[in-house]
Motif scaffolding. Structure first.
Motif, mmCIF file in Angstrom:
data_model
loop_
_atom_site.group_PDB
_atom_site.id
_atom_site.type_symbol
_atom_site.label_atom_id
_atom_site.label_comp_id
_atom_site.label_asym_id
_atom_site.label_seq_id
_atom_site.Cartn_x
_atom_site.Cartn_y
_atom_site.Cartn_z
ATOM 1 N N MET A 25 0.841 -1.191 0.000
ATOM 2 C CA MET A 25 0.000 0.000 0.000
ATOM 3 C C MET A 25 0.879 1.244 0.000
ATOM 4 S SD MET A 25 -3.153 -0.919 2.532
ATOM 5 C CE MET A 25 -4.183 -2.362 2.224
ATOM 6 N N THR A 26 0.346 2.272 -0.598
ATOM 7 C CA THR A 26 1.158 3.481 -0.763
ATOM 8 C C THR A 26 1.218 4.310 0.506
ATOM 9 O OG1 THR A 26 -0.793 4.626 -1.594
ATOM 10 C CG2 THR A 26 0.622 3.564 -3.202
ATOM 11 N N ARG A 27 0.218 4.162 1.398
ATOM 12 C CA ARG A 27 0.217 4.964 2.612
ATOM 13 C C ARG A 27 1.201 4.395 3.632
ATOM 14 N NH1 ARG A 27 -4.569 7.865 2.623
ATOM 15 N NH2 ARG A 27 -5.011 8.366 0.472
ATOM 16 N N ILE A 28 1.780 5.278 4.401
ATOM 17 C CA ILE A 28 2.655 4.842 5.485
ATOM 18 C C ILE A 28 2.202 5.537 6.762
ATOM 19 C CG2 ILE A 28 4.652 4.355 4.022
ATOM 20 C CD1 ILE A 28 5.779 7.046 4.741
ATOM 21 N N VAL A 29 2.522 4.949 7.879
ATOM 22 C CA VAL A 29 2.110 5.509 9.157
ATOM 23 C C VAL A 29 3.052 6.650 9.511
ATOM 24 C CG1 VAL A 29 1.697 5.027 11.577
ATOM 25 C CG2 VAL A 29 1.204 3.293 9.877
ATOM 26 N N GLU A 30 2.562 7.844 9.386
ATOM 27 C CA GLU A 30 3.381 9.015 9.702
ATOM 28 C C GLU A 30 2.466 10.199 9.922
ATOM 29 O OE1 GLU A 30 4.135 10.410 5.070
ATOM 30 O OE2 GLU A 30 5.825 10.013 6.402
ATOM 31 N N ASP A 31 3.002 11.237 10.490
ATOM 32 C CA ASP A 31 2.258 12.479 10.660
ATOM 33 C C ASP A 31 2.409 13.290 9.376
ATOM 34 O OD1 ASP A 31 0.943 14.678 11.495
ATOM 35 O OD2 ASP A 31 2.478 15.358 12.893
ATOM 36 N N SER A 32 1.519 13.054 8.430
ATOM 37 C CA SER A 32 1.628 13.686 7.118
ATOM 38 C C SER A 32 0.878 15.012 7.048
ATOM 39 C CB SER A 32 1.076 12.744 6.043
ATOM 40 O OG SER A 32 -0.282 12.426 6.315
ATOM 41 N N GLN A 33 0.334 15.492 8.184
ATOM 42 C CA GLN A 33 -0.469 16.716 8.193
ATOM 43 C C GLN A 33 -1.665 16.602 7.255
ATOM 44 O OE1 GLN A 33 0.196 19.596 10.118
ATOM 45 N NE2 GLN A 33 1.827 18.458 11.125
ATOM 46 N N ARG A 34 -2.114 15.380 7.026
ATOM 47 C CA ARG A 34 -3.255 15.166 6.139
ATOM 48 C C ARG A 34 -4.581 15.235 6.898
ATOM 49 N NH1 ARG A 34 -4.146 12.913 1.100
ATOM 50 N NH2 ARG A 34 -6.170 11.916 0.812
ATOM 51 N N TYR A 35 -4.581 14.823 8.138
ATOM 52 C CA TYR A 35 -5.814 14.774 8.913
ATOM 53 C C TYR A 35 -5.870 15.833 10.007
ATOM 54 C CZ TYR A 35 -6.220 10.217 6.653
ATOM 55 O OH TYR A 35 -6.299 9.212 5.726
ATOM 56 N N TYR A 36 -4.721 16.193 10.565
ATOM 57 C CA TYR A 36 -4.692 17.175 11.647
ATOM 58 C C TYR A 36 -3.498 18.104 11.479
ATOM 59 C CZ TYR A 36 -8.229 14.527 14.204
ATOM 60 O OH TYR A 36 -9.383 13.894 14.572
ATOM 61 N N ARG A 37 -3.714 19.337 11.900
ATOM 62 C CA ARG A 37 -2.638 20.309 12.004
ATOM 63 C C ARG A 37 -2.525 20.682 13.483
ATOM 64 N NH1 ARG A 37 -4.790 23.876 9.242
ATOM 65 N NH2 ARG A 37 -5.584 25.221 10.907
ATOM 66 N N TRP A 38 -1.310 20.603 14.009
ATOM 67 C CA TRP A 38 -1.173 20.826 15.447
ATOM 68 C C TRP A 38 -0.044 21.808 15.733
ATOM 69 C CZ3 TRP A 38 3.404 19.467 17.883
ATOM 70 C CH2 TRP A 38 4.258 18.608 17.169
ATOM 71 N N GLN A 39 -0.134 22.402 16.912
ATOM 72 C CA GLN A 39 0.882 23.322 17.385
ATOM 73 C C GLN A 39 0.985 23.215 18.897
ATOM 74 O OE1 GLN A 39 -0.179 27.420 16.585
ATOM 75 N NE2 GLN A 39 -2.366 26.961 16.651
ATOM 76 N N SER A 40 2.141 23.539 19.411
ATOM 77 C CA SER A 40 2.413 23.421 20.846
ATOM 78 C C SER A 40 2.548 24.806 21.471
ATOM 79 C CB SER A 40 3.694 22.617 21.084
ATOM 80 O OG SER A 40 4.809 23.279 20.500
ATOM 81 N N PHE A 41 2.280 24.851 22.788
ATOM 82 C CA PHE A 41 2.365 26.094 23.549
ATOM 83 C C PHE A 41 3.109 25.816 24.845
ATOM 84 C CE2 PHE A 41 -1.516 26.132 21.040
ATOM 85 C CZ PHE A 41 -1.396 27.322 20.330
ATOM 86 N N GLY A 42 4.030 26.686 25.168
ATOM 87 C CA GLY A 42 4.836 26.523 26.371
ATOM 88 C C GLY A 42 4.207 27.179 27.588
ATOM 89 N N PRO A 43 4.874 27.064 28.730
ATOM 90 C CA PRO A 43 4.332 27.639 29.974
ATOM 91 C C PRO A 43 4.169 29.148 29.930
ATOM 92 C CG PRO A 43 6.078 26.051 30.430
ATOM 93 C CD PRO A 43 6.104 26.290 28.960
ATOM 94 N N THR A 44 4.950 29.833 29.107
ATOM 95 C CA THR A 44 4.864 31.292 29.067
ATOM 96 C C THR A 44 3.858 31.808 28.046
ATOM 97 O OG1 THR A 44 6.699 31.366 27.479
ATOM 98 C CG2 THR A 44 7.253 31.512 29.828
ATOM 99 N N ASP A 45 3.289 30.937 27.248
ATOM 100 C CA ASP A 45 2.317 31.367 26.239
ATOM 101 C C ASP A 45 0.956 31.621 26.884
ATOM 102 O OD1 ASP A 45 4.137 31.175 24.158
ATOM 103 O OD2 ASP A 45 3.725 29.035 23.850
#
Length: 484
Positions: A78-98
């Motif tokens: 199969m052509t798909r591979i298990v990875e974070d391809s940003q195809r289903y979700y877009r995410w971002q992180s926030f630190g303690p000072t944000d």
């Protein structure tokens, strides 16, 4: 016996009326009755619409029954591979000072006690999971869910079919680890649902056999629009130092589909295999006290409900329309097995015009005019359809009128007879209350119409046992029964 007799009389009269009408029609026309056209066409269309639903029920029944279960990633072909391809979700992180970190945290302590529920079993056990019903449909990888399973190990299982390996895939895991809420009375698993937001918080939970390292407090928030938020209030130990020998350590999202594959065992003709088709893994070094992660869902093929949107939308790519299932998909989602069973990969190669043919210009209402000098192309096609016989000139069809009249007369006669028998029985019981039949009926009369039934899930043989609310209360908590 009286009701049976009345029903037999009703059916016999209706059947006699139909036969009499048929013989009367044969005598008038001098020809036997004949059915023109293919009457099975309509039934085939209905079967095509009902078969997918029945197939899903049968497949779910097989999944709940016997058979083996494998957990695997996608095969190599199969052509798909298990990875974070940003195809289903877009995410971002926030630190303690944000500032965004404080906005994302849901303070359950500020809510009214009626809005927050402490799960008594999960708060007093280890390696247990409990099913929780949502008050809204939550979209997860494009699939709308109404039930989830919350586990003591810091994650939510999002699959529809439970199995022994809940930690393998189909999860929302803010911090999957070997947590033991039963160690302390201060450790709880509590949640809140206000109709637009569901929040589950693992509060002051400690790692099994490493309780001295301190309590963890974190939460997962599921928003009605599909947004997922991980909030971390207290993380005393870096995630990289958490031991994964006794329990997997994961942070992120995952989904999979189930497929039925041939098995080498004669007693197990179909083996259920779960293929993980996508996973979102975040940088665990960013998980510290006071941090947060926000996952925003991206458009998927499943959200398109028509062929035109499926093939022309610029929000998604690689989508195909399966007219049999009336579904838009790229072939890789939870319905993949059904997509293959109904030959949707071949249907997806077509266009919308293949399922919605354009009528020729001559195919207008004027083609139904019987006074036209000759048949038009559209009227020639319509001549093969049985419905055009109702538009042809000729003597009225006495068959249907006569048959319907006879059936109605038979039904009316049966109803009149039923009413008369009922009135006669009531009169007899009231005037002879001491004879055997009325006395027997009064003795047999009872108010307990429905027996009470109780069901309980059997999860003792699972790595994560599914439990229900119940048991013995102990100091404000509910003590779970131990699995043998």
């Amino acid at each position: 016996m009286g009701l049976c007799a009345v029903l037999l009389i009703c059916l016999s009269q209706a059947e006699l009326g139909r036969v009499w009408a048929q013989e009367h029609e044969d005598a008038l026309r001098g020809t036997p009755l004949r059915t023109d056209g293919d009457p099975s066409g309509f039934h085939r269309a209905r079967r095509d619409q009902q078969t997918p639903h029945r197939h899903r029920e049968a497949r779910n029944a097989q999944a709940e029954g016997g058979g083996g279960l494998d957990i695997s990633t996608l095969p190599d072909n199969m052509t798909r591979i298990v990875e974070d391809s940003q195809r289903y979700y877009r995410w971002q992180s926030f630190g303690p000072t944000d500032r965004r970190t404080q906005d994302l945290w849901v303070d359950l302590n500020n809510l009214h006690k009626s809005q927050v529920q402490i799960h008594g079993i999960l708060s007093n056990t280890h390696r247990q999971a409990a099913r929780v019903a949502l008050s809204f449909d939550f979209p997860f990888y494009g699939h709308y869910l109404r039930q989830i399973i919350v586990a003591t190990g810091g994650f939510i299982f999002m699959g529809e079919i439970t199995h022994r390996m809940l930690t393998a895939t189909q999860y929302v895991a803010p911090l999957m680890a070997n947590f033991d809420p039963s160690f302390s009375k201060n450790s709880t698993v509590r949640y809140s649902d206000n109709g637009n937001l569901f929040v589950v918080q693992w509060d002051k939970v400690r790692l099994k056999d490493r309780e001295a390292e301190g309590p963890f407090t974190f939460q997962a928030a599921l928003h009605r629009n599909g947004t997922i938020v991980f909030n971390y209030r207290d993380v005393p130990v870096p995630v990289a130092r958490i031991n994964s020998t006794e329990h997997p350590v994961k942070v992120g999202l995952s989904d999979a589909f189930m497929a039925f594959l041939p098995s080498s065992q004669p007693s197990d003709p179909k083996r259920r295999t779960i293929y993980e088709y996508h996973r979102v893994e975040i940088d665990t070094t960013k998980i510290v006290s006071g941090s947060a992660f926000e996952f925003t869902p991206l458009p998927t093929c499943l959200q398109h409900t028509t062929c035109d949107l499926c093939l022309t939308s610029n929000l998604t790519t690689g989508c195909g329309w399966c007219n049999t299932l009336q579904r838009c998909s790229d072939g890789i989602d939870r319905h993949r097995q059904e997509w293959l069973d109904y030959n949707c990969p071949e249907e997806a190669k077509g266009t919308c015009e293949d399922y919605n043919p354009v009528l020729p210009e001559g195919g207008s209402m004027s083609s139904f005019n019987n006074s036209s000098p000759g048949p038009t192309p559209s009227s020639a096609v319509l001549e093969d359809q049985p419905v055009t016989r109702d538009l042809q000139t000729g003597p009225p069809n006495h068959k249907g009128i006569t048959e319907n009249t006879a059936i109605i007369a038979g039904v009316v006669a049966a109803l009149v007879l039923l009413v008369a028998l009922t009135l006669l029985a009531v009169y007899y019981i009231n005037t002879h209350p001491t004879v055997a039949p009325p006395f027997y009926l009064m003795q047999r009369r009872t108010n307990n119409y429905w027996p009470s039934m109780k069901f309980r899930n059997q999860g003792c043989h699972s790595s994560y046992a599914e439990v229900e609310l119940g048991g013995h209360e102990k100091e404000g908590f509910i003590e779970a029964e131990q699995c043998c």
